[in-house]
Design an enzyme around this catalytic site. Sequence first.
Site, PDB file in Angstrom:
ATOM      1  N   CYS A 127      59.691  31.990  53.703  1.00  0.00           N
ATOM      2  CA  CYS A 127      58.364  31.970  53.761  1.00  0.00           C
ATOM      3  C   CYS A 127      57.821  31.347  52.575  1.00  0.00           C
ATOM      4  O   CYS A 127      57.809  32.177  51.444  1.00  0.00           O
ATOM      5  CB  CYS A 127      57.404  33.015  54.390  1.00  0.00           C
TER       6      CYS A 127
ATOM      7  N   ASP B  50      30.248  43.124  49.770  1.00  0.00           N
ATOM      8  CA  ASP B  50      31.427  42.474  50.213  1.00  0.00           C
ATOM      9  C   ASP B  50      31.832  43.134  51.520  1.00  0.00           C
ATOM     10  O   ASP B  50      32.589  43.736  51.640  1.00  0.00           O
ATOM     11  CB  ASP B  50      32.299  42.661  49.250  1.00  0.00           C
TER      12      ASP B  50
ATOM     13  N   CYS C 143      33.597  36.718  53.355  1.00  0.00           N
ATOM     14  CA  CYS C 143      34.662  36.079  54.194  1.00  0.00           C
ATOM     15  C   CYS C 143      34.341  35.317  55.431  1.00  0.00           C
ATOM     16  O   CYS C 143      35.198  34.911  55.858  1.00  0.00           O
ATOM     17  CB  CYS C 143      35.930  37.223  54.385  1.00  0.00           C
TER      18      CYS C 143
HETATM   19  N1  SAH Z   1      35.289  44.879  47.843  1.00  0.00           N
HETATM   20  C1  SAH Z   1      36.476  45.208  48.338  1.00  0.00           C
HETATM   21  C2  SAH Z   1      36.934  45.452  49.752  1.00  0.00           C
HETATM   22  C3  SAH Z   1      35.866  44.612  50.706  1.00  0.00           C
HETATM   23  S1  SAH Z   1      36.630  44.744  52.598  1.00  0.00           S
HETATM   24  C4  SAH Z   1      37.355  44.461  47.808  1.00  0.00           C
HETATM   25  O1  SAH Z   1      37.523  43.420  47.167  1.00  0.00           O
HETATM   26  O2  SAH Z   1      38.730  44.888  47.704  1.00  0.00           O
HETATM   27  C5  SAH Z   1      35.361  45.455  53.274  1.00  0.00           C
HETATM   28  C6  SAH Z   1      35.326  46.719  53.069  1.00  0.00           C
HETATM   29  O3  SAH Z   1      34.036  47.355  53.842  1.00  0.00           O
HETATM   30  C7  SAH Z   1      36.531  47.470  53.683  1.00  0.00           C
HETATM   31  O4  SAH Z   1      36.987  48.409  52.764  1.00  0.00           O
HETATM   32  C8  SAH Z   1      35.794  48.552  54.934  1.00  0.00           C
HETATM   33  O5  SAH Z   1      36.492  49.760  55.103  1.00  0.00           O
HETATM   34  C9  SAH Z   1      34.628  48.748  54.326  1.00  0.00           C
HETATM   35  N2  SAH Z   1      33.374  48.781  55.304  1.00  0.00           N
HETATM   36  C10 SAH Z   1      33.202  48.542  56.817  1.00  0.00           C
HETATM   37  N3  SAH Z   1      32.200  48.989  57.177  1.00  0.00           N
HETATM   38  C11 SAH Z   1      31.392  49.472  56.425  1.00  0.00           C
HETATM   39  C12 SAH Z   1      30.104  50.223  56.335  1.00  0.00           C
HETATM   40  N4  SAH Z   1      29.440  50.200  57.310  1.00  0.00           N
HETATM   41  N5  SAH Z   1      29.660  50.830  55.129  1.00  0.00           N
HETATM   42  C13 SAH Z   1      30.461  50.640  54.059  1.00  0.00           C
HETATM   43  N6  SAH Z   1      31.749  50.328  54.062  1.00  0.00           N
HETATM   44  C14 SAH Z   1      32.330  49.654  55.024  1.00  0.00           C
END
Ligand code: SAH
Length: 449
Positions: A153, A375, A402
């Site tokens: 891949c 994020d 995203c």
């Molecule tokens: N900023 C990190 C991860 C982003 S992904 C990086 O760059 O690696 C989004 C994250 O939001 C995930 O880890 C997920 O577990 C978390 N998440 C989902 N719903 C949430 C909520 N209601 N409150 C806080 N975190 C949450």
Amino acid sequence: MLKPGQLVTVSVHSLTDKGDGIATLEGRPLYIEGILPGERAEVRLTLVKPNYCHGQAVQLLQAAAARCQDFCPYTACGGCQLRVMSNSAQLELKRQLLLEALQAQGLDCPVAQTLGMDEPYHYRNKAQYAVQPGPYIGFYAKHSHQLVEVDECRVQAPETTEVVRLIRSWMRQCAVPAYNEALHVGCVRHIMVRNGVNSGEVMVVLVVAEMPAEAALEQLVAQLGPVPGLASLILNLNTATGNRVLGPDNRLLWGKDSIDDSLDGLAFSISPLSFYQVNPRQTEVLYREALRQASLQGHEVVFDLYCGIGTIALFMSRKAHRVIGIELVPEAIADARANAALNAISNVEFHQGAAELRVPELYAEGVRADVVVVDPPRKGCDPALLETLARMRPERLVYVSCNPKTLARDLAWLTDHGFVLEQATPVDMFPHTMHVETVALLTRRADEK
Ligand code: SAH
């Protein structure tokens, strides 16, 4: 009357979220795989419904300037959707997708060129191969659980190919059966390979539904020995039915139980279950852009909301007074704290909980942020969180997203509630797919200061 099997000649004008071409046929959308906007093709109809049709291209009559040679021989694989589109056209497409989402919400701001990769291959640091009786090892076809055998891949790390070949021959030699999903019998379900791109370390996780014989496991250790950089070999037991790849139990077969990697000089420890961004080179690009937009001077209190394993918080901590990370998943918070300790960073703290609950609590306790980074997952921010941010009125709000649609929805709400949208930058984290990541900057409206 349109009928399945009928040949039609159409022009494709746009793409679906999954990267399929869309033409209009007698007032309804016709979906065609592998045809790009601006192209004309002869198409055989495969499905005719009152509101839409599906078709398969028989002949390309006019190619778009964006078309390039397919870089991959596995045409049925559903992994990459934009493989016949040149890299520069993909980057422009992603910028357009962001612009359209913003415009649909009546938003207008400078949108930068997509920050892409010069060499958009071998970019993933995590591969997850499915294994089915044969043994066949590969990825699923588009929209299905049909396995497409893939030997090499082009988006995975090169070591991955060797690991897969060695495991295939080990299964044959030691007569270790693949898992049969339908009958729920057999052994090997998945192969996961993780690479520390900067450390060169490789972790192999063999996911099984039942324990292989000890002699076979010894043979596996011996056979994988020559893989360059191999640092960790783990057996993961997943006895459950269903689609979840990893089970809860790991057994270390060889080496250590986690591998190390670094992002922009920060060290991270990666275990089989922990979340870690999949394209490390572009993660650095994404985080640097978030840091640039945050324009920290050193005195600020920063919130990193939806912080995962704390990567953005640790990036920001080097330029801020204090950083508070908030994340829902307890294991991710444990990793975030461990990563802070690993880097001897003491001006960050991590709180476990839903951002929409924890931020209002902190606000009620009198905690204020000067700069907030969010994020969130694809669905965007919870309204309760946005309302608290509107009351807290940080100077800057950096939104990492995203999903352009939920991003634009939330930005529109925030611009109606005291913020100004200054700029947005798309970042290509997943070349050859329709995914686009964005970093957008909001500032507090002047008359609200
Ligand atoms: N900023 C990190 C991860 C982003 S992904 C990086 O760059 O690696 C989004 C994250 O939001 C995930 O880890 C997920 O577990 C978390 N998440 C989902 N719903 C949430 C909520 N209601 N409150 C806080 N975190 C949450």
